[in-house]
Design a protein around this motif. Structure first.
Motif, PDB file in Angstrom:
ATOM      1  N   LEU A 131       0.494  -0.972  -0.233  1.00 31.27           N
ATOM      2  CA  LEU A 131       0.197   0.022   0.504  1.00 31.27           C
ATOM      3  C   LEU A 131       0.893   0.793   0.008  1.00 31.27           C
ATOM      4  O   LEU A 131       0.405   2.231  -0.714  1.00 31.27           O
ATOM      5  CB  LEU A 131      -0.759   0.405   1.241  1.00 31.27           C
ATOM      6  CG  LEU A 131      -1.827  -0.936   1.664  1.00 31.27           C
ATOM      7  CD1 LEU A 131      -2.765  -1.566   2.480  1.00 31.27           C
ATOM      8  CD2 LEU A 131      -3.164  -1.066  -0.223  1.00 31.27           C
ATOM      9  N   VAL A 132       1.530   1.367   0.842  1.00 33.48           N
ATOM     10  CA  VAL A 132       3.139   2.700   0.692  1.00 33.48           C
ATOM     11  C   VAL A 132       4.359   2.132   1.147  1.00 33.48           C
ATOM     12  O   VAL A 132       4.659   1.729   2.424  1.00 33.48           O
ATOM     13  CB  VAL A 132       2.187   3.549   2.047  1.00 33.48           C
ATOM     14  CG1 VAL A 132       2.885   5.075   2.308  1.00 33.48           C
ATOM     15  CG2 VAL A 132       1.098   3.690   2.254  1.00 33.48           C
ATOM     16  N   PRO A 133       5.340   2.899  -0.081  1.00 35.83           N
ATOM     17  CA  PRO A 133       6.591   2.284   0.742  1.00 35.83           C
ATOM     18  C   PRO A 133       7.277   2.700   1.584  1.00 35.83           C
ATOM     19  O   PRO A 133       6.613   3.823   1.903  1.00 35.83           O
ATOM     20  CB  PRO A 133       7.133   2.870  -0.684  1.00 35.83           C
ATOM     21  CG  PRO A 133       5.679   2.720  -1.932  1.00 35.83           C
ATOM     22  CD  PRO A 133       4.663   3.126  -1.313  1.00 35.83           C
ATOM     23  N   THR A 134       7.737   1.922   2.833  1.00 33.78           N
ATOM     24  CA  THR A 134       8.008   2.328   3.812  1.00 33.78           C
ATOM     25  C   THR A 134       9.245   3.518   3.811  1.00 33.78           C
ATOM     26  O   THR A 134      10.337   3.262   3.009  1.00 33.78           O
ATOM     27  CB  THR A 134       8.551   1.110   4.768  1.00 33.78           C
ATOM     28  OG1 THR A 134       7.234   1.077   5.006  1.00 33.78           O
ATOM     29  CG2 THR A 134       8.765   2.235   6.218  1.00 33.78           C
ATOM     30  N   PHE A 135       9.603   4.500   4.773  1.00 33.35           N
ATOM     31  CA  PHE A 135      10.621   5.333   4.719  1.00 33.35           C
ATOM     32  C   PHE A 135      11.892   5.504   2.799  1.00 33.35           C
ATOM     33  O   PHE A 135      10.948   6.378   2.209  1.00 33.35           O
ATOM     34  CB  PHE A 135      11.717   4.078   5.230  1.00 33.35           C
ATOM     35  CG  PHE A 135      12.504   5.514   6.118  1.00 33.35           C
ATOM     36  CD1 PHE A 135      13.041   6.798   5.452  1.00 33.35           C
ATOM     37  CD2 PHE A 135      14.285   5.129   7.242  1.00 33.35           C
ATOM     38  CE1 PHE A 135      14.303   7.399   6.336  1.00 33.35           C
ATOM     39  CE2 PHE A 135      15.267   5.792   7.093  1.00 33.35           C
ATOM     40  CZ  PHE A 135      14.993   7.248   7.346  1.00 33.35           C
ATOM     41  N   TYR A 136      12.799   4.981   2.536  1.00 37.40           N
ATOM     42  CA  TYR A 136      13.134   5.169   1.564  1.00 37.40           C
ATOM     43  C   TYR A 136      13.070   4.276   0.569  1.00 37.40           C
ATOM     44  O   TYR A 136      13.681   4.971  -0.200  1.00 37.40           O
ATOM     45  CB  TYR A 136      15.074   4.655   1.782  1.00 37.40           C
ATOM     46  CG  TYR A 136      15.745   3.640   2.690  1.00 37.40           C
ATOM     47  CD1 TYR A 136      15.118   3.033   2.543  1.00 37.40           C
ATOM     48  CD2 TYR A 136      15.840   3.833   4.095  1.00 37.40           C
ATOM     49  CE1 TYR A 136      15.701   1.628   3.207  1.00 37.40           C
ATOM     50  CE2 TYR A 136      16.146   3.000   5.086  1.00 37.40           C
ATOM     51  CZ  TYR A 136      15.824   1.551   4.432  1.00 37.40           C
ATOM     52  OH  TYR A 136      16.319   0.800   5.799  1.00 37.40           O
ATOM     53  N   GLU A 137      12.202   3.260   0.997  1.00 38.75           N
ATOM     54  CA  GLU A 137      11.386   2.572  -0.129  1.00 38.75           C
ATOM     55  C   GLU A 137      10.728   4.040  -1.701  1.00 38.75           C
ATOM     56  O   GLU A 137      10.402   3.528  -2.377  1.00 38.75           O
ATOM     57  CB  GLU A 137      10.277   1.689   0.311  1.00 38.75           C
ATOM     58  CG  GLU A 137      11.396   0.447   0.896  1.00 38.75           C
ATOM     59  CD  GLU A 137      10.195  -0.231   1.577  1.00 38.75           C
ATOM     60  OE1 GLU A 137      10.587  -2.033   2.211  1.00 38.75           O
ATOM     61  OE2 GLU A 137       8.700  -0.131   1.150  1.00 38.75           O
ATOM     62  N   LYS A 138      10.429   4.627  -0.797  1.00 41.20           N
ATOM     63  CA  LYS A 138       9.452   5.990  -1.419  1.00 41.20           C
ATOM     64  C   LYS A 138      10.779   6.026  -2.479  1.00 41.20           C
ATOM     65  O   LYS A 138       9.376   6.458  -3.869  1.00 41.20           O
ATOM     66  CB  LYS A 138       9.132   7.004  -1.118  1.00 41.20           C
ATOM     67  CG  LYS A 138       7.269   7.086   0.815  1.00 41.20           C
ATOM     68  CD  LYS A 138       7.363   8.002   1.348  1.00 41.20           C
ATOM     69  CE  LYS A 138       6.691   7.706   1.696  1.00 41.20           C
ATOM     70  NZ  LYS A 138       7.397   6.887   3.270  1.00 41.20           N
ATOM     71  N   LEU A 139      11.470   6.178  -3.156  1.00 40.87           N
ATOM     72  CA  LEU A 139      12.743   6.617  -4.103  1.00 40.87           C
ATOM     73  C   LEU A 139      12.906   5.491  -5.026  1.00 40.87           C
ATOM     74  O   LEU A 139      13.449   5.900  -5.856  1.00 40.87           O
ATOM     75  CB  LEU A 139      13.980   7.001  -3.587  1.00 40.87           C
ATOM     76  CG  LEU A 139      13.785   7.424  -2.559  1.00 40.87           C
ATOM     77  CD1 LEU A 139      15.112   8.002  -1.577  1.00 40.87           C
ATOM     78  CD2 LEU A 139      13.747   9.289  -2.442  1.00 40.87           C
ATOM     79  N   ILE A 140      12.016   4.077  -4.718  1.00 41.61           N
ATOM     80  CA  ILE A 140      12.099   2.994  -5.840  1.00 41.61           C
ATOM     81  C   ILE A 140      10.578   2.839  -6.386  1.00 41.61           C
ATOM     82  O   ILE A 140      10.186   2.809  -7.493  1.00 41.61           O
ATOM     83  CB  ILE A 140      12.514   2.177  -5.026  1.00 41.61           C
ATOM     84  CG1 ILE A 140      14.166   1.993  -4.291  1.00 41.61           C
ATOM     85  CG2 ILE A 140      12.756   0.720  -5.788  1.00 41.61           C
ATOM     86  CD1 ILE A 140      14.851   2.862  -4.947  1.00 41.61           C
ATOM     87  N   TRP A 141       9.504   2.769  -4.814  1.00 36.27           N
ATOM     88  CA  TRP A 141       8.330   2.131  -5.351  1.00 36.27           C
ATOM     89  C   TRP A 141       7.337   3.603  -5.253  1.00 36.27           C
ATOM     90  O   TRP A 141       7.514   3.587  -4.597  1.00 36.27           O
ATOM     91  CB  TRP A 141       7.964   1.025  -4.610  1.00 36.27           C
ATOM     92  CG  TRP A 141       8.945  -0.641  -5.184  1.00 36.27           C
ATOM     93  CD1 TRP A 141       9.063  -1.487  -5.700  1.00 36.27           C
ATOM     94  CD2 TRP A 141       9.837  -0.878  -3.790  1.00 36.27           C
ATOM     95  NE1 TRP A 141      10.124  -2.148  -5.925  1.00 36.27           N
ATOM     96  CE2 TRP A 141      10.595  -2.660  -4.517  1.00 36.27           C
ATOM     97  CE3 TRP A 141      10.197  -0.555  -2.686  1.00 36.27           C
ATOM     98  CZ2 TRP A 141      11.045  -2.773  -4.095  1.00 36.27           C
ATOM     99  CZ3 TRP A 141      11.056  -1.823  -1.997  1.00 36.27           C
ATOM    100  CH2 TRP A 141      11.357  -2.689  -2.300  1.00 36.27           C
TER     101      TRP A 141
END
Length: 354
Positions: A131-141
């Motif tokens: 549902l929501v990429p976590t922390f630095y995962e937002k830079l990827i997915w």
């Protein structure tokens, strides 16, 4: 359906950022676990092609080539890699939970952190996007949707899945509990750097995952499979060779663990952390019933006149085309092409339909 189920948590490294080789390794692991009697085999978060730990180590302006690589190595739901896993699941008669970095038919750069649950007949039972990429995962997915918030009824029980930090989301967890979940799979990365060693200590990933898994199993009165990735020497050497300054962060960040919990939240079965392998446990699903007498949060132990939850399980799409011409003879974009289908049959050097 027998109440006793043997399950496996795969604590293994991918062939880093190589979807073809990682799929071959996954098939080998499936055979090993099936030979050991496992009926349900769960792989870690984005096992194919890898977890992008570099997003924690370097600024995004330094990682363009790595984002391009993971986008190119991400897999399609109906591509050759998943087709190969499906055929192997059918051949072995096992249920497979596989973490993937999923590509998109709408964009060459949009990818999702996804999980695919495959039945023992090779059919896809559920397809969930985080549902929501976590922390630095937002830079990827990209962010996912609610279409995969489903519990699947299988011969080994009712199976649900959430990916990594989603297991901290009480509403997502409740949505699965309210579908009579009996086995909850949570999938995790091999490590989770949050601080430099000199910055006051790292996030205790093992303790946090144990708390989250135990809390969910205690509330759901369900068994939990915690399956985490593993950083092998090849992955470590790739990152250190790129920038030797990160060696202390990598080597002093706690490695994730794979383990199991019962409906009371206690650990059961085997545990793996600092070595690669497959952990096993046996679940007795009848043990999910008695604790419901104490607290059934989707039954008598709730106030539905006070609380009301609505979950949108619509699969979100960037565009809908309404063509005038009849397109019934045109294959869907997400169908396996003849070339991809032929490629999928070549995995591990044999005809996978045999």
């Amino acid at each position: 359906m027998s109440s006793l189920v043997k399950v496996a948590a795969v604590h293994a490294a991918p062939v880093f950022l190589d979807r073809t080789a990682t799929t071959e390794k996954a098939i080998s692991i499936l055979r090993e676990a099936a030979n050991a009697g496992a009926e349900l085999i769960a792989f870690p978060e984005t096992y194919i092609p890898a977890f992008p730990v570099w997003a924690a180590l370097w600024a995004p302006i330094d990682n363009h080539d790595l984002f391009t690589l993971i986008a190119e190595q991400s897999v399609a739901l109906h591509g050759p890699e998943i087709a190969a896993i499906r055929r192997e699941a059918r051949a072995l008669g096992v249920i497979v939970s596989m973490g993937i970095s999923e590509s998109s038919t709408a964009s060459v750069g949009a990818i999702w952190n996804s999980n695919v649950l495959i039945g023992s007949d090779g059919e896809i039972l559920n397809h969930h996007r985080k549902l929501v990429p976590t922390f630095y995962e937002k830079l990827i997915w990209a962010a996912g949707d609610g279409a995969g918030l489903k519990v699947s009824s299988t011969p080994v029980g009712r199976i649900g899945n959430l990916i990594c930090g989603e297991n901290t989301n009480p509403l997502a967890r409740y949505a699965l509990i309210a579908q009579a979940e009996q086995i909850h799979i949570s999938s995790w990365p091999p490590m989770w750097p949050t601080r430099r060693p000199s910055g006051g200590g790292n996030f205790n990933n093992v303790a946090a995952n144990r708390i989250r898994a135990s809390a969910h199993s205690f509330e759901a009165k369900a068994y939990g499979i915690v399956t985490a990735g593993y950083m092998d020497s090849a992955m470590r050497d790739f990152l250190v060779a790129r920038d030797p300054s990160v060696v202390e962060v990598i080597d002093r960040t706690q490695r994730a663990a794979s383990f199991f919990v019962d409906p009371t939240g206690e650990t059961v079965g085997e545990m793996l952390q600092d070595q690669e392998g497959i952990a096993y446990a046996e679940f007795d699903l009848t043990r999910c019933i008695e604790p419901k007498q104490f607290h059934d949060v989707v039954g008598y132990y709730n106030r539905f006149d006070i609380f009301d939850l609505t979950v949108n399980r619509k699969r979100l799409k960037p565009v809908t085309f309404l063509d005038i011409a009849d397109s019934s003879s045109v294959p869907e974009l997400d169908e396996v092409s003849p070339q991809d289908d032929a490629l999928s049959r070549s995995y591990n050097g044999r005809n996978l339909d045999a």
